[in-house]
Structures are given as C-alpha cells and as structure tokens.
Motif scaffolding. Structure first.
Motif, mmCIF file in Angstrom:
data_model
loop_
_atom_site.group_PDB
_atom_site.id
_atom_site.type_symbol
_atom_site.label_atom_id
_atom_site.label_comp_id
_atom_site.label_asym_id
_atom_site.label_seq_id
_atom_site.Cartn_x
_atom_site.Cartn_y
_atom_site.Cartn_z
ATOM 1 N N LYS A 156 0.836 -1.204 0.000
ATOM 2 C CA LYS A 156 0.000 0.000 0.000
ATOM 3 C C LYS A 156 0.871 1.255 0.000
ATOM 4 C CE LYS A 156 -3.749 0.085 2.458
ATOM 5 N NZ LYS A 156 -4.734 0.157 3.582
ATOM 6 N N PHE A 157 1.938 1.228 0.769
ATOM 7 C CA PHE A 157 2.857 2.362 0.842
ATOM 8 C C PHE A 157 3.486 2.631 -0.526
ATOM 9 C CE2 PHE A 157 7.241 3.879 1.402
ATOM 10 C CZ PHE A 157 7.037 5.032 2.142
ATOM 11 N N LEU A 158 3.971 1.590 -1.188
ATOM 12 C CA LEU A 158 4.611 1.768 -2.489
ATOM 13 C C LEU A 158 3.620 2.304 -3.518
ATOM 14 C CD1 LEU A 158 6.794 -1.470 -2.595
ATOM 15 C CD2 LEU A 158 7.609 0.883 -2.352
ATOM 16 N N ALA A 159 2.373 1.816 -3.485
ATOM 17 C CA ALA A 159 1.363 2.303 -4.426
ATOM 18 C C ALA A 159 1.066 3.779 -4.194
ATOM 19 C CB ALA A 159 0.090 1.471 -4.284
ATOM 20 N N ARG A 160 0.971 4.173 -2.951
ATOM 21 C CA ARG A 160 0.673 5.578 -2.651
ATOM 22 C C ARG A 160 1.875 6.468 -2.936
ATOM 23 N NH1 ARG A 160 -3.533 6.466 2.266
ATOM 24 N NH2 ARG A 160 -5.087 4.947 1.570
ATOM 25 N N ARG A 161 3.089 5.940 -2.725
ATOM 26 C CA ARG A 161 4.285 6.728 -2.993
ATOM 27 C C ARG A 161 4.410 7.030 -4.478
ATOM 28 N NH1 ARG A 161 9.958 4.308 -1.137
ATOM 29 N NH2 ARG A 161 9.818 3.314 -3.192
ATOM 30 N N ALA A 162 3.887 6.149 -5.326
ATOM 31 C CA ALA A 162 3.927 6.392 -6.761
ATOM 32 C C ALA A 162 3.049 7.574 -7.162
ATOM 33 C CB ALA A 162 3.483 5.136 -7.511
ATOM 34 N N ASP A 163 2.054 7.883 -6.340
ATOM 35 C CA ASP A 163 1.129 8.974 -6.636
ATOM 36 C C ASP A 163 1.463 10.266 -5.897
ATOM 37 O OD1 ASP A 163 -0.362 7.304 -8.282
ATOM 38 O OD2 ASP A 163 -1.590 6.592 -6.620
ATOM 39 N N GLY A 164 2.402 10.225 -4.956
ATOM 40 C CA GLY A 164 2.757 11.408 -4.178
ATOM 41 C C GLY A 164 3.887 11.085 -3.223
ATOM 42 N N ALA A 165 4.519 12.120 -2.680
ATOM 43 C CA ALA A 165 5.664 11.925 -1.804
ATOM 44 C C ALA A 165 5.234 11.340 -0.461
ATOM 45 C CB ALA A 165 6.383 13.252 -1.581
ATOM 46 N N LEU A 166 5.884 10.249 -0.083
ATOM 47 C CA LEU A 166 5.684 9.635 1.226
ATOM 48 C C LEU A 166 7.049 9.381 1.846
ATOM 49 C CD1 LEU A 166 2.855 6.968 0.712
ATOM 50 C CD2 LEU A 166 2.790 8.908 2.269
ATOM 51 N N ALA A 167 7.178 9.595 3.141
ATOM 52 C CA ALA A 167 8.430 9.369 3.848
ATOM 53 C C ALA A 167 8.415 7.995 4.515
ATOM 54 C CB ALA A 167 8.653 10.458 4.901
ATOM 55 N N THR A 168 9.604 7.420 4.646
ATOM 56 C CA THR A 168 9.705 6.085 5.224
ATOM 57 C C THR A 168 9.177 6.037 6.649
ATOM 58 O OG1 THR A 168 11.657 5.670 3.844
ATOM 59 C CG2 THR A 168 11.310 4.191 5.701
ATOM 60 N N ASP A 169 9.340 7.126 7.393
ATOM 61 C CA ASP A 169 8.850 7.097 8.770
ATOM 62 C C ASP A 169 7.330 7.031 8.831
ATOM 63 O OD1 ASP A 169 8.402 9.682 7.931
ATOM 64 O OD2 ASP A 169 9.314 10.638 9.677
ATOM 65 N N GLN A 170 6.644 7.453 7.757
ATOM 66 C CA GLN A 170 5.189 7.276 7.720
ATOM 67 C C GLN A 170 4.833 5.793 7.668
ATOM 68 O OE1 GLN A 170 4.875 10.446 4.430
ATOM 69 N NE2 GLN A 170 2.828 10.476 5.340
ATOM 70 N N LEU A 171 5.607 5.024 6.899
ATOM 71 C CA LEU A 171 5.384 3.579 6.864
ATOM 72 C C LEU A 171 5.655 2.957 8.229
ATOM 73 C CD1 LEU A 171 4.843 0.886 5.435
ATOM 74 C CD2 LEU A 171 7.248 0.880 4.735
ATOM 75 N N LEU A 172 6.728 3.385 8.886
ATOM 76 C CA LEU A 172 7.040 2.854 10.211
ATOM 77 C C LEU A 172 5.904 3.146 11.191
ATOM 78 C CD1 LEU A 172 10.823 3.788 10.512
ATOM 79 C CD2 LEU A 172 9.866 1.487 10.316
ATOM 80 N N ASN A 173 5.354 4.358 11.121
ATOM 81 C CA ASN A 173 4.229 4.694 11.996
ATOM 82 C C ASN A 173 3.034 3.773 11.726
ATOM 83 O OD1 ASN A 173 5.592 6.828 13.217
ATOM 84 N ND2 ASN A 173 4.857 8.324 11.754
ATOM 85 N N ALA A 174 2.767 3.521 10.450
ATOM 86 C CA ALA A 174 1.633 2.675 10.094
ATOM 87 C C ALA A 174 1.845 1.242 10.577
ATOM 88 C CB ALA A 174 1.416 2.698 8.581
ATOM 89 N N VAL A 175 3.069 0.719 10.392
ATOM 90 C CA VAL A 175 3.355 -0.652 10.831
ATOM 91 C C VAL A 175 3.257 -0.754 12.347
ATOM 92 C CG1 VAL A 175 5.131 -2.440 10.936
ATOM 93 C CG2 VAL A 175 4.776 -1.157 8.817
ATOM 94 N N TYR A 176 3.736 0.258 13.042
ATOM 95 C CA TYR A 176 3.658 0.228 14.507
ATOM 96 C C TYR A 176 2.199 0.191 14.967
ATOM 97 C CZ TYR A 176 4.081 1.682 19.366
ATOM 98 O OH TYR A 176 3.981 1.748 20.742
ATOM 99 N N LEU A 177 1.367 1.021 14.364
ATOM 100 C CA LEU A 177 -0.046 1.031 14.742
ATOM 101 C C LEU A 177 -0.726 -0.305 14.418
ATOM 102 C CD1 LEU A 177 -1.241 4.593 13.661
ATOM 103 C CD2 LEU A 177 -1.039 3.718 15.992
ATOM 104 N N ALA A 178 -0.346 -0.902 13.295
ATOM 105 C CA ALA A 178 -1.021 -2.125 12.857
ATOM 106 C C ALA A 178 -0.545 -3.366 13.600
ATOM 107 C CB ALA A 178 -0.806 -2.319 11.353
ATOM 108 N N THR A 179 0.663 -3.324 14.183
ATOM 109 C CA THR A 179 1.231 -4.533 14.782
ATOM 110 C C THR A 179 1.442 -4.446 16.287
ATOM 111 O OG1 THR A 179 3.518 -3.802 14.340
ATOM 112 C CG2 THR A 179 2.421 -5.101 12.627
ATOM 113 N N SER A 180 1.319 -3.246 16.868
ATOM 114 C CA SER A 180 1.559 -3.123 18.306
ATOM 115 C C SER A 180 0.355 -3.620 19.095
ATOM 116 C CB SER A 180 1.852 -1.670 18.686
ATOM 117 O OG SER A 180 0.707 -0.874 18.527
ATOM 118 N N GLY A 181 0.571 -3.861 20.374
ATOM 119 C CA GLY A 181 -0.511 -4.356 21.227
ATOM 120 C C GLY A 181 -1.616 -3.357 21.424
ATOM 121 N N SER A 182 -1.369 -2.083 21.145
ATOM 122 C CA SER A 182 -2.391 -1.045 21.340
ATOM 123 C C SER A 182 -3.013 -0.616 20.020
ATOM 124 C CB SER A 182 -1.769 0.172 22.035
ATOM 125 O OG SER A 182 -0.705 0.691 21.260
#
Length: 339
Positions: free
Chosen positions: A289-315
């Motif tokens: 999803k990150f790579l697809a969105r990055r193709a359409d606009g600028a995305l930073a790697t730390d945005q992906l890290l934030n998303a992975v943390y939210l999706a995989t953390s206990g909270s």
C-alpha cells in the motif's frame, strides 16, 4: 471533579483520549512509545537516545556506503540530496555511531544563518556588563576585564575544526534554505581547515593562549593566537531537499549523493531493524500500500514505520478503525506537480 471508572470503557486500550469530557486516568495506561520516539532519561543513560536509536536502525544501500567512504577518504564534504524523510540527516548519526566518533555536531540552516554563526559567537555585551559590575564601588574604567574565553563559544563548524586525533562528524542540515552567499562563504573554510577569531588576535602576547567554550558543552579548549586549525578534517555531511541549485565552485568541492526512496526489500529491512522480525512478517500488505501511494505522491519512510507500529503493536486500533487511521498516517506529503 469526578473520574469515570475505567471499567465503563467499551473500546479497550486503543483510545486514551475519548472526547466525552469526562476526566479519567487512562493516560497512565499509555503503552511504550515507538523506538524512534523515546525521550526518557533511561534511554539517554544507556547511550541509546532517540537519535542513537535511529542511527542504529538506519539501513543505507551500497551506493550510499560507497559515497560516504569516498568523502571520508578524500576529506571532502558529502552533499546529500533527497526527499524529506529519506534519511539524509540520520546518515550523519549512523556514521558517527558506527565509527565511534562521539556526538554529532548539528548546524541547522535558515535564511538568516551566516558563516560566523557556525564558527563562533562572542558575547561582547555580557562581558561588558560583568566589567561594569566589577567596577561598582570603584572606577569602572580601571576594573580588570573578565576572562574573554568565558564569552566566546565555538559554533558547530568551529568545534568540528578543533585539532584532535580523530575527526568529528558535522551535520549541516538543509543548506538549501540558506541565503545565497553561505555556500560560497564555506568554501575557504573547507579548503583551509582553519579560521580566525579577531577578538582573540587583538589580545596582547601574554594572552596568546585563551580557553574558550565549545558547541557541545565540554571542557573549555585552548585557542592559540586566535586561530583554530584542524588536524583531522571533520566528516561533513550537508543535506539539501533540492529546493535550489548551489554554485559550481561549491559543488566541485563536495562528493555528491542522491538518496533514492528505498524499495520493497529495503523497506522490509528497515521495519525489522526498528520493530523486529514479527513486525516485518506482518507488514507485507502495508508495504504494498505504501509503495502504491508513494507512486502517486511523496511519502516518507517514517510514515510507513508509523503505520506498521499502529497495525502490529498491542495497542492497535480495532479492525473497524484501523484502515481509517492508516489512511491518515499514509497521506502523501505532496502531490506530483505541487508547489
């Protein structure tokens, strides 16, 4: 003021703030922060503060490693260009950490920055004020002036040029924000590896050796005859977001590096370095999803890290809310053609 009991909360651990106007103590149940957002004193004591954690987890590709080595061997500044969030600044901390060169000397550039602010600052008003205080009760014009070294502090560039057995790492951040003269002003300092402090050069011969303060707040260091001259040229990493061109004479004296956005495999390595193998194993869909969105606009790697943390953390948010939250986290910084 009444506090609502936590047992009435039907949402679980995800929402610390609920927006219902009822005071509660749920902030005490905050889970640990992501590794790159830790500010606790314990982290600093362990030598693994926020910047250090980012440095340890940084994963450059081979072309980045080669350009860093070229700059180090040639004793030339490394000019790093790339999109915001591509890891330009973190590279400096990674180099300092791996080579054991101590803390990074950080010089943030704005449109008002001058060469002198990077070299040193002389607090003439403070020294004059102390001289006048010493003269209270007597004649101020006969009072012995205070030690001038207490009123001179070397800036990040000046501190980096101090003589030493090993080079320091100097990060000059976002040089493209500077006024038009600063890149050219840096040329002579980079070429000579030295600069002078006129306020010290004007002192009598018996005051040829003055101890001044440094950017990183260590012990005061001696300066002879008002001149600072390096013995090991610092490892200088200059970042730019590519918002302007630099003069040819400046570019000629730099090793140039363009950091490209990391690909799928590199992103997976970055996730594992920050969050562990389990997070990597569960992040394939988010990477796509990150790579697809990055193709359409600028995305930073730390945005992906934030998303992975939210999706995989206990909270993590509940499934019904997760996609909505991740969409907000992975919103492009800028769209093609914007600006």
């Amino acid at each position: 003021m009444t506090t609502e009991p936590e047992s009435s909360d039907p949402i679980g651990d995800w929402r610390i703030y609920r927006g219902d106007g009822l005071p509660h103590e749920r902030v005490r149940r905050l889970p640990p922060p992501p590794p790159w957002r830790r500010f606790s004193p314990e982290e600093a004591v362990q030598g693994r503060g926020r910047r250090e954690q980012q440095a340890v987890s940084y994963r450059p590709d081979e072309s980045v490693v080669d350009k860093v080595n070229a700059a180090v061997l040639l004793r030339r500044p490394l000019l790093v260009t790339g999109k915001p969030g591509s890891g330009k600044s973190t590279l400096a901390y990674n180099v300092a950490y791996e080579l054991g060169l101590g803390s990074v000397l950080y010089w943030s550039i704005t449109s008002n920055t001058t060469l002198e602010t990077g070299l040193y600052h002389y607090d003439a008003i403070g020294r004059l004020h102390e001289t006048s205080l010493r003269g209270v009760g007597g004649r101020a014009d006969t009072a012995e002036p205070p030690d001038i070294g207490r009123y001179i502090r070397l800036g990040p560039l000046g501190t980096a040029l101090l003589p030493g057995d090993r080079p320091r790492v100097l990060l000059i951040d976002e040089l493209d924000k500077s006024n038009i003269d600063l890149p050219n002003d840096l040329l002579n300092v980079f070429e000579e590896g030295r600069f002078t402090i006129p306020e010290l050069q004007r002192l009598p011969e018996e005051q040829a050796r003055i101890h001044v303060m440094t950017e990183d707040g260590g012990q005061r260091v001696p300066v002879e005859h008002g001149e600072v001259r390096c013995t090991s040229f610092p490892i200088v990493i200059i970042t730019s977001n590519g918002e302007r061109e630099f003069p040819p004479a400046f570019l000629r004296r730099c090793v140039r590096l363009v950091i490209d956005p990391p690909g799928r495999d590199r992103l997976a390595e970055i996730i594992e370095a920050h969050l562990g193998p389990e997070a990597r194993a569960g992040s394939e869909e988010l990477i796509e999803k990150f790579l697809a969105r990055r193709a359409d606009g600028a995305l930073a790697t730390d945005q992906l890290l934030n998303a992975v943390y939210l999706a995989t953390s206990g909270s993590r948010p509940p499934d019904g809310k997760l996609d909505e939250i991740l969409d907000a986290v992975l919103r492009p910084i800028e769209m093609p053609g914007a600006g």
